[in-house]
Design a protein around this motif. Structure first.
Motif, PDB file in Angstrom:
ATOM      1  N   TYR A   1       6.497   7.062  -9.135  1.00 31.17           N
ATOM      2  CA  TYR A   1       7.444   6.098  -8.574  1.00 31.17           C
ATOM      3  C   TYR A   1       8.088   6.613  -7.296  1.00 31.17           C
ATOM      4  CZ  TYR A   1      10.685   2.158  -8.821  1.00 31.17           C
ATOM      5  OH  TYR A   1      11.371   1.000  -8.560  1.00 31.17           O
TER       6      TYR A   1
ATOM      7  N   ASP B   1       4.716   8.632  -5.034  1.00 28.69           N
ATOM      8  CA  ASP B   1       3.365   8.076  -4.987  1.00 28.69           C
ATOM      9  C   ASP B   1       2.336   9.115  -5.423  1.00 28.69           C
ATOM     10  OD1 ASP B   1       1.723   5.910  -4.671  1.00 28.69           O
ATOM     11  OD2 ASP B   1       1.280   6.307  -2.571  1.00 28.69           O
TER      12      ASP B   1
ATOM     13  N   ASP C   1       7.908  -5.571 -13.983  1.00 21.16           N
ATOM     14  CA  ASP C   1       7.299  -4.565 -13.113  1.00 21.16           C
ATOM     15  C   ASP C   1       8.329  -4.064 -12.106  1.00 21.16           C
ATOM     16  OD1 ASP C   1       4.761  -4.784 -14.290  1.00 21.16           O
ATOM     17  OD2 ASP C   1       4.272  -6.518 -13.041  1.00 21.16           O
TER      18      ASP C   1
ATOM     19  N   ALA D   1       8.793  -1.741  -8.300  1.00 20.82           N
ATOM     20  CA  ALA D   1       8.155  -1.187  -7.106  1.00 20.82           C
ATOM     21  C   ALA D   1       9.228  -0.563  -6.224  1.00 20.82           C
ATOM     22  CB  ALA D   1       7.409  -2.272  -6.339  1.00 20.82           C
TER      23      ALA D   1
ATOM     24  N   SER E   1       8.803   0.234  -2.951  1.00 20.38           N
ATOM     25  CA  SER E   1       8.545   0.022  -1.527  1.00 20.38           C
ATOM     26  C   SER E   1       8.005  -1.379  -1.279  1.00 20.38           C
ATOM     27  CB  SER E   1       7.528   1.045  -1.013  1.00 20.38           C
ATOM     28  OG  SER E   1       6.264   0.831  -1.630  1.00 20.38           O
TER      29      SER E   1
ATOM     30  N   THR F   1       5.270  -2.178   0.439  1.00 17.77           N
ATOM     31  CA  THR F   1       3.816  -2.202   0.246  1.00 17.77           C
ATOM     32  C   THR F   1       3.441  -2.398  -1.216  1.00 17.77           C
ATOM     33  OG1 THR F   1       3.456  -0.766   2.163  1.00 17.77           O
ATOM     34  CG2 THR F   1       1.681  -0.901   0.547  1.00 17.77           C
ATOM     35  N   ARG F   2       4.074  -1.643  -2.094  1.00 24.47           N
ATOM     36  CA  ARG F   2       3.736  -1.742  -3.514  1.00 24.47           C
ATOM     37  C   ARG F   2       4.232  -3.046  -4.124  1.00 24.47           C
ATOM     38  NH1 ARG F   2       4.957   4.344  -5.587  1.00 24.47           N
ATOM     39  NH2 ARG F   2       4.581   3.433  -7.643  1.00 24.47           N
TER      40      ARG F   2
ATOM     41  N   LYS G   1       1.789  -5.783  -3.115  1.00 24.82           N
ATOM     42  CA  LYS G   1       0.554  -5.627  -3.886  1.00 24.82           C
ATOM     43  C   LYS G   1       0.705  -6.252  -5.268  1.00 24.82           C
ATOM     44  CE  LYS G   1      -2.809  -2.134  -5.359  1.00 24.82           C
ATOM     45  NZ  LYS G   1      -3.140  -0.680  -5.364  1.00 24.82           N
ATOM     46  N   LEU G   2       1.860  -6.050  -5.894  1.00 25.29           N
ATOM     47  CA  LEU G   2       2.118  -6.653  -7.206  1.00 25.29           C
ATOM     48  C   LEU G   2       2.197  -8.175  -7.097  1.00 25.29           C
ATOM     49  CD1 LEU G   2       4.770  -4.169  -8.659  1.00 25.29           C
ATOM     50  CD2 LEU G   2       2.499  -4.614  -9.598  1.00 25.29           C
TER      51      LEU G   2
END
Length: 202
Positions: free
Chosen positions: A33, A36, A116, A118, A120, A122-123, A126-127
């Motif tokens: 987390y 990365d 969920d 994240a 950041s 970016t992550r 993506k989710l």
């Protein structure tokens, strides 16, 4: 860079736990987390083995200070209370893992089957591209970036969301997002419940 650690217990024989506790979850989630990287725990008869992988660009070599004092206060966010009704999935975008875990626990108690997290942009994006969420919670300040890009994506997808912030952010909320709800951290579970019920109307 690979870092490996092993602790051996002579008695009793170590067995894999039937239920993963807060400690296991914290160890296995912290490095992925926050950095990365990767973390794995193995329960073998001789003891507990742990494998850790951290990107080399995050490692700095140096001498250990003579006196190193660190005070850490960790609140156990684990809860056994789970609501009977499944009200879908939620996303928490938060760069502090412990705060994210506490919000996950509160949301699951309300009835969200999947929550969920994240750390950041970016992550989180993506989710969003692989899951459908009924509601999202966005920490405004994500270390060196903001969650506004995620907010605009959620507006385009017509997914309700709430901003969270622990202080007066140095990043002002854009005018076209100022109408969105903002709640201060730490997020009280009752306040979180009220916000969710008000937005989702259940």
């Amino acid at each position: 860079m690979n870092l490996m650690g092993r602790q051996v217990f002579t008695s009793p024989i170590v067995k894999s736990p039937k239920q993963r506790g807060f400690g296991c979850e914290l160890i296995e989630r912290a490095i992925p987390y926050e950095f990365d990287g990767e973390a794995s725990l193995y329960f073998v008869s001789a003891g507990v083995e742990a494998d850790f992988w951290i990107p080399s660009n995050l490692v700095q070599w140096g001498e250990i200070p003579d006196t190193l004092q660190e005070e850490t206060s960790v609140k156990n966010a684990a809860s056994t209370a789970v609501a009977n009704e499944d009200i879908g999935a939620a996303l928490v975008v938060e760069d502090n893992m412990l705060i994210a875990m506490e919000m996950e626990c509160s949301l699951k108690t309300m009835g969200f089957k999947t929550v969920d997290s994240a750390p950041s942009v970016t992550r989180a994006l993506k989710l969003l591209n692989s899951h459908h969420y009924r509601i999202c919670f966005l920490d405004i300040d994500l270390k060196k970036e903001t969650s506004f890009e995620i907010a605009y994506e959620l507006v385009a997808r017509q997914v309700p969301f709430v901003f969270t912030s622990g202080y007066d952010s140095k990043y002002p909320i854009p005018k076209n997002l100022k109408s969105m709800i903002l709640i201060k951290k730490p997020v009280d579970s009752e306040k979180l419940k009220d916000v969710v019920e008000n937005i989702l109307k259940f």
